[in-house]
Design an enzyme around this catalytic site. Structure first.
Site, PDB file in Angstrom:
ATOM      1  N   LYS A   1     -33.131 -26.217 -18.702  1.00 44.72           N
ATOM      2  CA  LYS A   1     -33.692 -25.825 -19.995  1.00 44.72           C
ATOM      3  C   LYS A   1     -34.151 -27.082 -20.730  1.00 44.72           C
ATOM      4  CE  LYS A   1     -32.437 -24.317 -24.603  1.00 44.72           C
ATOM      5  NZ  LYS A   1     -31.521 -23.588 -25.489  1.00 44.72           N
TER       6      LYS A   1
ATOM      7  N   GLY B   1     -29.155 -21.763 -34.336  1.00 45.16           N
ATOM      8  CA  GLY B   1     -27.904 -21.661 -35.080  1.00 45.16           C
ATOM      9  C   GLY B   1     -28.005 -20.974 -36.424  1.00 45.16           C
TER      10      GLY B   1
ATOM     11  N   ALA C   1     -32.716 -18.711 -29.468  1.00 43.46           N
ATOM     12  CA  ALA C   1     -32.389 -19.202 -30.803  1.00 43.46           C
ATOM     13  C   ALA C   1     -32.720 -18.194 -31.895  1.00 43.46           C
ATOM     14  CB  ALA C   1     -33.093 -20.509 -31.133  1.00 43.46           C
TER      15      ALA C   1
ATOM     16  N   ASN D   1     -26.128 -18.530 -28.286  1.00 40.01           N
ATOM     17  CA  ASN D   1     -24.849 -19.217 -28.255  1.00 40.01           C
ATOM     18  C   ASN D   1     -24.059 -18.944 -29.539  1.00 40.01           C
ATOM     19  OD1 ASN D   1     -23.823 -22.518 -27.079  1.00 40.01           O
ATOM     20  ND2 ASN D   1     -22.612 -21.051 -28.193  1.00 40.01           N
ATOM     21  N   THR D   2     -24.617 -19.405 -30.662  1.00 34.30           N
ATOM     22  CA  THR D   2     -23.872 -19.336 -31.921  1.00 34.30           C
ATOM     23  C   THR D   2     -23.548 -17.900 -32.331  1.00 34.30           C
ATOM     24  OG1 THR D   2     -25.079 -21.312 -32.555  1.00 34.30           O
ATOM     25  CG2 THR D   2     -23.821 -20.234 -34.284  1.00 34.30           C
TER      26      THR D   2
END
Lengths: 78, 267
Positions: B100, B161, B187, B209-210
């Protein structure tokens, strides 16, 4: 024999390891360096002066004065 | 089977997850398993040199034999740093070439620097990396990255995030309509409905992720995300009904309603 030494010594070389200056015995190779750092056998990768050092060459590549080494691991990230 | 295919490899899960920000490795592993993700991103960082010799290694918790690891260039702001990081990653992961790429342009927003991203992508593709690339949601840049040879384009839904969700579905729609490689929203997803919306738009996958790691109960959110991505995908494949303000078309029959009135309406 690999060791660090803070006293000036003509036989010592200085390398930058992960951004930190370190002094080592001139006869050190990368395998010995990793051994000294307790990193031998760990899942790491090594770059020396901007070039990848393949694992198979750890025992052959001798450290030279002024070398810039990066030793990396995988960590959590997105 | 409705599979995701990236660089010739087939995946049954369309949810890709990161491995950062968890409280410990146990929670990381449990959340990832609950997500059902097969592709998981990892970052590459300088090792501590001898300070913590017994420190556990992420790859012991998430072995490359069980997952497709996707090393990233998070934190890289230059072409050189990004390219060197991925060369190290390839060495670290025994020649693994799926990566990535992200080249950031600003520490406050983590917005990608697309000029540097294009340059780095070109170098990496020439070096036989299979590049999944983080990009702004500009359809022309997405096309250029595809032309360079990236194996997936990964536009942001909103800032890394931020959890702000899908801010510009229309740009994503244009990117999806034009792309011949998988489009993965990377994202900005904050909760399950965001992931479902991305998939309903026709994205091939979602990377997050977050949204999982920063949830109050990450493992439960991971499970929710798995279902949202599956639900969104199925809704996309099913083809939604047309939106209309007034239908005058109820779902139940309009005739045969019992009536106390003496006049029979259906007569």
């Amino acid at each position: 024999m690999l060791k660090t030494n803070t006293s000036p010594n003509a036989l010592m070389i200085q390398v930058t390891l992960n951004g930190q200056p370190q002094r080592f015995d001139t006869t050190s190779n990368i395998l010995q360096l990793l051994d000294y750092m307790n990193l031998q056998g760990k899942r790491i990768a090594v770059e020396r002066n901007g070039e990848i050092v393949p694992r198979s060459q750890f025992g052959e590549q001798m450290l030279a004065d002024g070398d810039r080494l990066e030793i990396v691991v995988a960590v959590g990230g997105g | 089977m409705d599979n995701l295919i990236i660089a010739g490899k087939t995946y049954s899960s369309r949810l890709l997850v990161g491995t950062g920000k968890y409280k410990d490795f146990a929670e990381t592993r449990e959340s990832i398993d609950a997500s059902g993700a097969q592709i998981i991103t990892v970052a590459i960082r300088r090792t501590n040199i001898g300070q913590n010799p017994g420190e556990p290694n992420l790859l012991d918790i998430l072995p490359p034999s069980e997952y497709t690891l996707l090393p990233n260039t998070a934190g890289c702001y230059t072409v050189d740093d990004a390219v060197r990081t991925l060369r190290l990653a390839r060495e670290l992961l025994d020649g693994h070439s799926l990566v990535k790429l992200e080249v950031l342009g600003d520490p406050k927003t983590l917005f990608p620097n697309m000029v540097e991203t294009l340059k780095a992508a070109e170098i990496l593709v020439k070096e036989d990396f299979q590049v999944m690339v983080y990009t702004s949601d500009d359809p022309i840049l997405a096309r250029q990255l595809e032309e360079i040879g990236c194996v997936a384009v990964m536009p942001l839904a909103s800032l890394i995030g931020s959890g702000m969700g899908i801010l510009n579905p229309w740009n994503l729609q244009i990117i999806i309509d034009n792309a011949k490689v998988p489009v993965i929203v990377d994202a900005g997803v904050g909760t399950a409905s965001d992931a479902a919306i991305a998939m309903e738009l026709g994205c091939d996958g979602v990377l997050m992720n977050t949204a999982i790691a920063a949830a109050q109960k990450p493992v439960l959110m991971a499970s929710a995300m798995r279902k949202a991505v599956e639900a969104g995908r199925e809704a996309y494949l099913a083809g939604r009904m047309t939106k209309k303000l007034y239908s005058a078309s109820p779902s139940s029959p309009v005739t045969g309603v019992i009536s106390s009135s003496s006049k029979d309406r259906a007569a």
